[in-house]
Write an enzyme that holds these catalytic residues in place. Sequence first.
Site, short mmCIF file in Angstrom:
data_model
loop_
_atom_site.label_atom_id
_atom_site.label_comp_id
_atom_site.label_asym_id
_atom_site.label_seq_id
_atom_site.Cartn_x
_atom_site.Cartn_y
_atom_site.Cartn_z
N LEU A 59 0.84 -1.21 0.00
CA LEU A 59 0.00 0.00 0.00
C LEU A 59 0.87 1.26 0.00
CD1 LEU A 59 -2.52 -1.11 2.78
CD2 LEU A 59 -3.02 -0.89 0.35
N ASP A 91 2.48 -6.30 2.39
CA ASP A 91 3.06 -5.43 3.42
C ASP A 91 3.51 -6.19 4.67
OD1 ASP A 91 0.79 -2.98 2.32
OD2 ASP A 91 2.98 -2.72 2.35
N GLU A 112 6.09 -4.40 12.46
CA GLU A 112 5.81 -3.51 13.61
C GLU A 112 4.32 -3.26 13.76
OE1 GLU A 112 6.85 0.78 13.10
OE2 GLU A 112 7.38 0.70 15.23
N ASP A 113 3.62 -3.27 12.62
CA ASP A 113 2.21 -2.87 12.65
C ASP A 113 1.28 -3.90 13.27
OD1 ASP A 113 2.84 -1.32 9.50
OD2 ASP A 113 2.71 -0.39 11.48
N ARG A 165 -4.52 -5.83 5.29
CA ARG A 165 -3.40 -6.21 6.15
C ARG A 165 -3.85 -7.06 7.35
NH1 ARG A 165 1.31 -2.15 7.46
NH2 ARG A 165 2.09 -4.23 7.97
N ARG A 191 -5.16 5.06 10.15
CA ARG A 191 -5.17 3.62 10.44
C ARG A 191 -5.67 3.29 11.85
NH1 ARG A 191 -1.57 0.96 6.92
NH2 ARG A 191 -2.01 1.77 4.82
N HIS A 238 1.63 7.03 9.47
CA HIS A 238 1.60 6.62 10.88
C HIS A 238 2.28 7.67 11.74
CE1 HIS A 238 1.41 2.17 9.51
NE2 HIS A 238 0.27 2.44 10.10
N CYS A 284 9.57 0.11 11.13
CA CYS A 284 8.50 -0.80 10.64
C CYS A 284 8.95 -2.24 10.54
CB CYS A 284 8.05 -0.38 9.25
SG CYS A 284 7.89 1.37 9.02
C1 LIG Z 1 6.05 3.50 10.99
N1 LIG Z 1 5.47 2.93 9.79
C2 LIG Z 1 5.38 3.79 8.65
C3 LIG Z 1 5.00 1.62 9.85
N2 LIG Z 1 5.09 1.00 10.91
N3 LIG Z 1 4.40 0.94 8.81
C4 LIG Z 1 4.64 1.15 7.39
C5 LIG Z 1 3.56 0.45 6.59
C6 LIG Z 1 3.67 0.68 5.11
C7 LIG Z 1 2.65 -0.09 4.29
N4 LIG Z 1 2.92 0.09 2.85
C8 LIG Z 1 1.22 0.36 4.62
O1 LIG Z 1 0.77 1.31 3.99
O2 LIG Z 1 0.60 -0.21 5.51
#
Ligand SMILES: CN(C)C(=N)NCCC[C@H](N)C(=O)O
Length: 253
Positions: free
Chosen positions: A17, A60, A65-66, A85, A131, A161, A246
Amino acid sequence: MPTALIRRPGPRLAEGLVTHIERRPVDIALAASQWQQYVDALHRTGWSTVEVPPIEECPDSVFVEDTMVVYGDLAVIARAGANERRPEAAAAEETVAKQGYRIAHITDPGTLDGGDVLKVGSTMYVGQGGRTNTAGVEQLRAAFAPLGADVRAVPVRKVLHLKSAVTALPDGTVIGYEPLVDDPSAFDSFRSVPEEAGAHVVLLGEDRLLMAASAPRSAELFADLGYTPVVVDISEFEKLEGCVTCLSVRLRQ
Ligand SMILES: CN(C)C(=N)NCCC[C@H](N)C(=O)O
């Protein structure tokens, strides 16, 4: 030895994404090599790593981390703000549970990405934006307040984020590239850096800061402040709005 969860990039990485930037072609082979150099940098600085099993259908999934927020002995498993995701979380939960963490979950209607949560000591700044929603913040507070965390919502509109805009130095100073920070006054202490990726550091312990090669002036600034930048090139992940935080989840030291 401190441990970090990592997750190798899959074959569909280039389909990841992008929200606030234009899509650019991603070199999958270069991304794999950059990911390995990131992992090598963790190993070189005394971190052990545990791989979350890859999930090839999720472009992704490398941005591990997410999938969760860890504090004390509790891992709160995220409910991704982006529907596509959501399948990433299950294997990440299994892996962190095997590391001995208690588990809690963000549940519908709450959404949250781990990239929206910046921990500074016992304070948790949570970015509310594309998000992570109010219910997600409230559920995170309910989970972590009993452990003594002070969970504070902050607005995030200019970037993906919260940790796209700010992270923190070992002394707790929040750092950010001001054009991308919605409200610097939201943080107890704030220092601006000269470029976007200069806002992203991973604390490796002692004075070492893992950071991207795309922030040379910020690396100089941190060196002048007495820190030791550990620099990695993550250009292919930056094309997908990723940054150094991330690509791993740091577990208790
Ligand atoms: C601190 N950051 C930016 C993150 N922990 N996650 C990046 C996610 C990127 C992925 N293409 C998306 O759009 O989800």
